[in-house]
Design a protein around this motif. Structure first.
Motif, PDB file in Angstrom:
ATOM      1  N   LEU B 146      -7.125 -21.176   6.979  1.00 55.77           N
ATOM      2  CA  LEU B 146      -6.488 -21.814   8.131  1.00 55.77           C
ATOM      3  C   LEU B 146      -6.466 -23.341   7.985  1.00 55.77           C
ATOM      4  O   LEU B 146      -6.134 -24.063   8.927  1.00 55.77           O
ATOM      5  N   ALA B 158     -21.754 -24.110  14.438  1.00 53.68           N
ATOM      6  CA  ALA B 158     -20.682 -24.036  15.452  1.00 53.68           C
ATOM      7  C   ALA B 158     -19.329 -23.897  14.767  1.00 53.68           C
ATOM      8  O   ALA B 158     -18.472 -23.116  15.200  1.00 53.68           O
ATOM      9  N   TYR B 161     -18.969 -20.340  13.587  1.00 52.59           N
ATOM     10  CA  TYR B 161     -18.741 -19.403  14.682  1.00 52.59           C
ATOM     11  C   TYR B 161     -17.271 -19.368  15.081  1.00 52.59           C
ATOM     12  O   TYR B 161     -16.717 -18.317  15.406  1.00 52.59           O
ATOM     13  N   LYS B 162     -16.636 -20.545  15.067  1.00 49.63           N
ATOM     14  CA  LYS B 162     -15.226 -20.605  15.453  1.00 49.63           C
ATOM     15  C   LYS B 162     -14.380 -19.665  14.592  1.00 49.63           C
ATOM     16  O   LYS B 162     -13.460 -19.019  15.085  1.00 49.63           O
ATOM     17  N   PHE B 163     -14.700 -19.600  13.326  1.00 47.73           N
ATOM     18  CA  PHE B 163     -13.875 -18.801  12.412  1.00 47.73           C
ATOM     19  C   PHE B 163     -14.379 -17.366  12.290  1.00 47.73           C
ATOM     20  O   PHE B 163     -13.603 -16.456  12.006  1.00 47.73           O
ATOM     21  N   ASN B 165     -15.238 -15.794  14.777  1.00 43.20           N
ATOM     22  CA  ASN B 165     -14.633 -15.169  15.960  1.00 43.20           C
ATOM     23  C   ASN B 165     -13.110 -15.161  15.917  1.00 43.20           C
ATOM     24  O   ASN B 165     -12.483 -14.577  16.793  1.00 43.20           O
TER      25      ASN B 165
END
Lengths: 276, 214
Positions: B146, B158, B161-163, B165
């Protein structure tokens, strides 16, 4: 101090606790050679059955019950039952806030976050109903949504705004790629940020982010404990309910990070140094 | 040299690459026991040690389909298995050792929960204190695809976690996809045996580390 916050089954699939008023049960026991009948609450005798929030409150001697639901359908029942049992009720509505309630597409979901609106007094009910109506009629997209501008428009001093630990704009922005929920708190005075701990791996990450944000903006933090079921062991019943709603199975729940059985009253009791 | 503090240039950094096999995908149910843990102790260039532990739980409820997929054989557990306490002791001695960066594929959404189930079943408290040393290759692979980079001073956990999810359609980050992308042999027979998985993940990490600036 930790404030317990109950959720009832009026929040669809978000709790297995009820608002039932029929909480007293008669129990017959044999003591010596006599049969003794006594009255207790359903909490004491419940086995694999849903229990009422009010039964928990009465059995454990709470004088105040704080309930947060994602709809107003249980409000009247909660009000009546708490009054009849002599319990003080604090009722909060969890509602989704988006950037623009007229925007209904997948991108708009990236601006969603939740808030909890508490009633400060009885007039608050009439104020909150206006917000709920707008969220259901104008903003509905998968679920009722309000936007920050409209929330400010309907805001009154009878309401208190709280930001839930796991679904506020802070946690959404911190844990989700491209998520950009930006709060507008013009008219909303002194929001309260709720901080929780449920043995989830990202709890401390969220708590650190929350602490830093609140310190920088001088916002109040309140330690709370969300309760969806009575005992830790009831978590599996709660998960089953969510699986049914999600059309999944316990062996493949697909429920995101459902990895804690600590959303229980039992865990709250443990935190305040008591055991059931 | 610019970027000399990046992991790719740190030849002495120790990694613990680990994986587990379980009965199903439930992250909370204590019946979903991790019955195999495997790990590779390595640097970016060399494998130092390998480990494997079959765990002898009193009951392992596993469906035929999952047993087939993961290569579960009760006789292997009976013959080679060790008590859950011993298996956890071996694993935790490495996981909680601060010298290691921990590498797991989809660990943030799966393995860390299973490790917690194992801990709870042997009477140990939940302890996620190792997470700030954890690298989730699934999350990083998604971030790379991405075209996202950690911001300066952004917490790596953090960021991951963004990726972890993220559900962007068309982004392929499974071990199989990464093997294909990096020209690593993917053995359909051996895949999902934790020993094979960690060895393959070691090769993936050696490639992935060059694609992201951490």
């Amino acid at each position: 101090m930790i404030q317990p916050i109950f959720t009832s089954d009026n929040s669809i699939c978000d709790s297995i606790l009820t608002l039932s008023k029929d909480i007293f049960k008669k129990v017959t026991e044999i003591k010596g050679d006599k049969e003794v009948t006594r009255e207790t609450t359903e909490v004491e005798i419940a086995k694999n059955t849903p229990v009422s929030i009010f039964a928990i409150a009465k059995f454990h001697g709470l004088d105040k019950v704080c309930i947060v639901d994602s709809s107003m359908t249980g409000f009247w029942e909660a009000y009546k039952v708490s009054k009849s049992l002599g319990l003080q009720l604090a009722f909060g509505l969890k509602v989704c806030v988006t950037q623009d309630l007229n925007k209904k597409d997948e991108d708009s979901l990236l601006t969603d976050s939740n808030v909890i609106i508490f009633c400060k007094n009885s007039q608050a009910y009439y104020d909150i109903i206006k917000i709920v109506s707008e969220a259901n009629v104008s903003g509905f997209y998968y679920r009722p949504r309000i936007d920050w501008t409209t929330l400010n428009k309907f805001w009154t001093d009878n309401l208190i705004l709280c930001l839930p630990f796991y679904s506020s704009f802070l946690s959404k922005n911190l844990l989700h790629f491209r998520h950009s929920a930006v709060p507008i708190l013009d008219k909303i005075k002194e929001p309260i940020f709720l901080r929780e701990e449920h043995s989830l791996p990202f709890d401390s990450l969220l708590a650190n982010g929350l602490d830093a944000y609140c310190k920088a903006n001088s916002y109040e933090i309140m330690d709370t404990h969300t309760i969806y079921y009575y005992k830790d062991e009831d978590a599996i019943a709660y998960q089953s309910l969510k699986c049914i709603h999600n059309r999944s199975t316990l062996s493949k729940p697909n429920l995101g990070r459902f990895g804690s059985d600590k959303f229980s009253f039992e865990e709250y009791y443990r935190k305040i140094g008591k055991t059931l | 040299m610019i970027g000399e503090n990046l992991l790719r240039y740190n030849k002495t950094q120790r990694y613990l690459i680990f994986d587990c096999e379980t009965c199903n995908l439930n992250l909370m149910d204590t019946q979903n026991v991790p019955w195999q843990w495997s790990w590779v102790d390595c640097t970016i260039q060399n494998v130092i040690n390998k480990g494997n532990a079959f765990v002898k739980w009193p009951v392992i409820n596993i469906s035929r389909k999952v047993a087939q997929m993961t290569g579960f054989y009760q006789h292997t557990i009976d013959e080679e298995g060790i008590p859950p306490e011993e298996a956890l002791e071996r694993l935790d001695a490495l996981i909680y050792d601060p010298q290691y960066r921990l590498i797991v594929h989809n660990g943030l959404n799966f393995d860390v929960f299973l490790h917690n189930i194992h801990r709870r079943l042997v009477g140990k408290p939940t302890d996620y204190s190792y997470l700030d040393r954890l690298i989730d290759t699934n999350a990083l692979a998604r971030a790379i695809k991405l075209e996202a980079k950690p911001q300066k001073d952004e917490d790596l956990l953090a960021f991951q976690y963004k990726f972890a999810n993220d559900r962007t359609k068309g982004i392929k980050s499974s071990i199989e996809s990464l093997c294909k992308e990096f020209d690593i042999y993917y053995d359909f027979e051996a895949a999902h045996d934790a020993r094979w998985d960690v060895e393959t993940l070691t090769k993936i990490w050696q490639k992935l580390v060059w694609q992201i600036e951490i």
